[in-house]
Scaffold this motif. Structure first.
Motif, short mmCIF file in Angstrom:
data_model
loop_
_atom_site.label_atom_id
_atom_site.label_comp_id
_atom_site.label_asym_id
_atom_site.label_seq_id
_atom_site.Cartn_x
_atom_site.Cartn_y
_atom_site.Cartn_z
N VAL A 50 9.88 4.62 4.80
CA VAL A 50 9.14 3.45 4.33
C VAL A 50 8.80 2.52 5.50
O VAL A 50 7.71 1.95 5.56
CB VAL A 50 9.93 2.71 3.24
N GLN A 51 9.71 2.37 6.45
CA GLN A 51 9.44 1.52 7.61
C GLN A 51 8.33 2.08 8.48
O GLN A 51 7.64 1.32 9.17
CB GLN A 51 10.71 1.34 8.43
N SER A 52 8.15 3.39 8.44
CA SER A 52 7.08 4.00 9.24
C SER A 52 5.70 3.81 8.63
O SER A 52 4.69 4.05 9.30
CB SER A 52 7.36 5.49 9.42
N LEU A 53 5.65 3.38 7.36
CA LEU A 53 4.37 3.17 6.70
C LEU A 53 3.76 1.85 7.15
O LEU A 53 4.48 0.88 7.41
CB LEU A 53 4.56 3.16 5.18
N PRO A 54 2.43 1.76 7.26
CA PRO A 54 1.80 0.52 7.74
C PRO A 54 2.14 -0.70 6.89
O PRO A 54 2.38 -1.78 7.42
CB PRO A 54 0.30 0.85 7.67
N LYS A 55 2.17 -0.53 5.57
CA LYS A 55 2.41 -1.67 4.69
C LYS A 55 3.84 -1.72 4.16
O LYS A 55 4.17 -2.57 3.33
CB LYS A 55 1.44 -1.63 3.50
N SER B 140 1.13 9.08 -10.46
CA SER B 140 2.19 10.08 -10.54
C SER B 140 2.81 10.38 -9.18
O SER B 140 3.50 11.38 -9.02
CB SER B 140 1.68 11.38 -11.17
N GLY B 141 2.55 9.53 -8.18
CA GLY B 141 3.14 9.72 -6.86
C GLY B 141 2.61 10.92 -6.11
O GLY B 141 3.33 11.56 -5.35
N GLU B 142 1.32 11.24 -6.29
CA GLU B 142 0.75 12.44 -5.70
C GLU B 142 0.69 12.38 -4.17
O GLU B 142 0.55 13.41 -3.51
CB GLU B 142 -0.64 12.71 -6.27
N ASN B 143 0.74 11.17 -3.59
CA ASN B 143 0.70 11.07 -2.13
C ASN B 143 2.11 11.09 -1.52
O ASN B 143 2.29 10.77 -0.35
CB ASN B 143 -0.05 9.81 -1.69
N LEU B 144 3.12 11.43 -2.32
CA LEU B 144 4.49 11.64 -1.84
C LEU B 144 4.92 13.06 -2.18
O LEU B 144 4.42 13.67 -3.13
CB LEU B 144 5.46 10.65 -2.49
N SER B 145 5.85 13.58 -1.39
CA SER B 145 6.38 14.91 -1.70
C SER B 145 7.30 14.83 -2.92
O SER B 145 7.72 13.74 -3.33
CB SER B 145 7.15 15.46 -0.50
N MET B 146 7.62 15.99 -3.48
CA MET B 146 8.49 16.03 -4.66
C MET B 146 9.86 15.43 -4.34
O MET B 146 10.43 14.67 -5.14
CB MET B 146 8.64 17.47 -5.15
N GLY B 147 10.40 15.76 -3.15
CA GLY B 147 11.70 15.21 -2.78
C GLY B 147 11.66 13.70 -2.63
O GLY B 147 12.59 13.00 -3.04
N GLN B 148 10.59 13.18 -2.03
CA GLN B 148 10.47 11.73 -1.86
C GLN B 148 10.35 11.02 -3.21
O GLN B 148 10.92 9.94 -3.41
CB GLN B 148 9.26 11.42 -0.98
N ARG B 149 9.64 11.62 -4.13
CA ARG B 149 9.54 11.02 -5.47
C ARG B 149 10.91 10.95 -6.13
O ARG B 149 11.26 9.95 -6.75
CB ARG B 149 8.59 11.85 -6.34
N GLN B 150 11.68 12.04 -5.99
CA GLN B 150 13.00 12.06 -6.61
C GLN B 150 13.91 11.02 -5.96
O GLN B 150 14.71 10.37 -6.64
CB GLN B 150 13.61 13.45 -6.47
#
Length: 466
Positions: A341-346, A355-365
């Motif tokens: 999350v810290q690596s993200l610009p915002k 549905s969290g499509e811009n995250l991987s399945m593991g990140q969503r979990q």
């Protein structure tokens, strides 16, 4: 599709139906006025009104019945076109990878052809109606002119001209009248559906007068007493005579074959399904006596399919804005998401797509795990929470849960039996009943259902924490 259909029904009832009704009434008055003018000019016209009216209503009844069924077929054949097209777009990379472009193109042609067959029949039925209504209209013009000639000057020429000109316009009025009558009857189905929706049994009240005390549950003792549940009154019980009790801060693993009732058990705990008999007591309070808000707001669950919404990471973690940024970052750190999350610009304001499509399945979990950590309650349900993630993420989730929820009662529905081998006790379900309930060590020694399942999974007795 269900939500779209219900929205469409409400749109028809609120916006379109009164327009169809108003237009039909206007056409009805036009037809009646035209006939009155013709009869006034040529009283003999009354002789043909009855047979023409009978013929007209026969044609109308036949057309409406056929058109209604054709429209239903057209609507049913339209859905596969949209579904197949959207599914192809979502899986286009897989289709190309396996070289099945031609097969999907042919399938698309097939579903489109089926829809066009219904559409063509709809057009043909409209032409069929138009030909017959024009014939009836021409008959009215013919008889209006014929009776005017028979009158032989007894009626004023201006009145005769008025009646014939009205008769010339009746064809369009009759055609429009039948179409609007068909629209009213067809769209009346939407009113029936809305009435059915309004009569559906609703959930229990959100808040009742009898509310649990603050801090409930404070121990996490769950007791099922002769509990029964079924999804519909006309089918068998999904759970039968379920009776067991957890201890304070106990870790319970729940296993069973497909359809044994594992997920149903958790649905009952949150009252997604209401009981058919028995009761569930949590820390001395029967959950059926409190509102759903007080019940679900004080229990915690990490589902098998991670649930995320369109919005920021912060709004997904804390939709009600109850926690500080420090608490949010702490939860992310416990889930090993802080660096990401810290690596993200915002950072926390990073937008998550639907549905969290811009995250991987593991990140969503892991986001769902962080949400559960923020709401840390005395009862946690894991509904196969790691079934869709890799082994590394599985180990991370399991270790975090063991550490952060060690003072909570945890019910774990197992997809991988390894994840429940360190549970205090294991509940084995079979066909909606409790087959076994004891510690993993005792169940292995009994060589029953649990022993058979662990053997099939390749788990040996020496792997169990003794």
């Amino acid at each position: 599709m269900g939500s779209w259909d219900s929205c469409k029904d409400m749109f028809i009832v609120d916006v379109r139906f009164h327009y169809y009704l108003r237009t039909w009434l206007n056409c009805t008055l036009d037809v009646i006025g035209t006939i009155v003018v013709i009869v006034y000019a040529s009283p003999l016209f009354m002789l043909v009104v009855v047979p023409l009216g009978y013929l007209y209503f026969t044609i109308q009844r036949y057309y409406i019945a056929s058109s209604r069924q054709i429209r239903r077929l057209a609507g049913a054949s339209h859905t596969p076109v949209i579904s197949h097209f959207s599914e192809t777009l979502l899986g286009v990379s897989t289709v190309r990878a396996f070289g099945h472009q031609e097969r999907f193109i042919n399938q698309n042609k097939d579903v489109i052809n089926e829809n066009l067959v219904c559409f063509y029949n709809n057009v043909i039925s409209n032409r069929w109606l138009a030909v017959r209504l024009e014939f009836l209209g021409n008959l009215m013009v013919f008889f209006a002119a014929l009776f005017a000639v028979i009158a032989n000057g007894k009626v004023d020429s201006t009145t005769v001209g008025l009646s014939i000109s009205y008769a010339l316009s009746i064809t369009q009025s009759l055609n429009f009248w039948v179409r609007k009558a068909c629209e009213i009857e067809t769209n009346g189905i939407s009113i029936e559906r809305v009435c059915e929706y309004s009569n559906i049994v609703k959930e229990a009240p959100w808040i009742l007068s009898s509310r649990p005390p603050a801090g409930w549950p404070n121990e996490g003792v769950i007791q099922f007493i002769s509990y029964k549940v079924r999804y519909r009154p006309d089918i068998d019980y999904a759970l039968q005579d379920i009776s067991f009790q957890t201890s304070r801060e106990e870790k319970i693993g729940i296993i069973g074959r497909t359809g044994a009732g594992k997920s149903t058990l958790t649905n009952c705990l949150f009252r997604i399904i209401e009981r058919a008999g028995g009761k569930i007591i949590i820390d001395g309070i029967d959950i059926s006596t409190i509102g759903l808000h007080d019940l679900r707001g004080n229990l915690n669950i990490i589902p098998q399919d991670p649930v995320l919404f369109s919005g920021t990471i912060q709004s997904n973690l804390d939709p009600l804005g109850k926690y500080s940024d420090f608490e949010l970052w702490n939860a992310l750190e416990l889930c090993d998401l802080k660096n990401f999350v810290q690596s993200l610009p915002k950072k926390l304001q990073h937008e998550i797509s639907e549905s969290g499509e811009n995250l991987s399945m593991g990140q969503r979990q892991l986001v769902c795990l962080a949400r559960a950590l923020l709401r840390k309650t005395k009862v946690l349900v894991l509904d196969e929470a790691t079934a869709s993630v890799d082994m590394e993420t599985d180990n991370l989730v399991q270790s975090t849960i063991q550490k952060e929820f060690r003072n909570c009662t945890v019910l774990t529905i197992a997809h991988r039996l390894h994840s429940i081998m360190d549970s205090d006790r294991v509940l084995v379900l079979d066909s909606g009943k409790i087959a076994e309930f004891d510690t993993p060590q005792n169940l292995l020694q009994q060589r029953g259902v649990f022993y058979e399942m662990t053997s099939q999974a390749g788990i040996h007795q020496n792997e169990v924490n003794l």
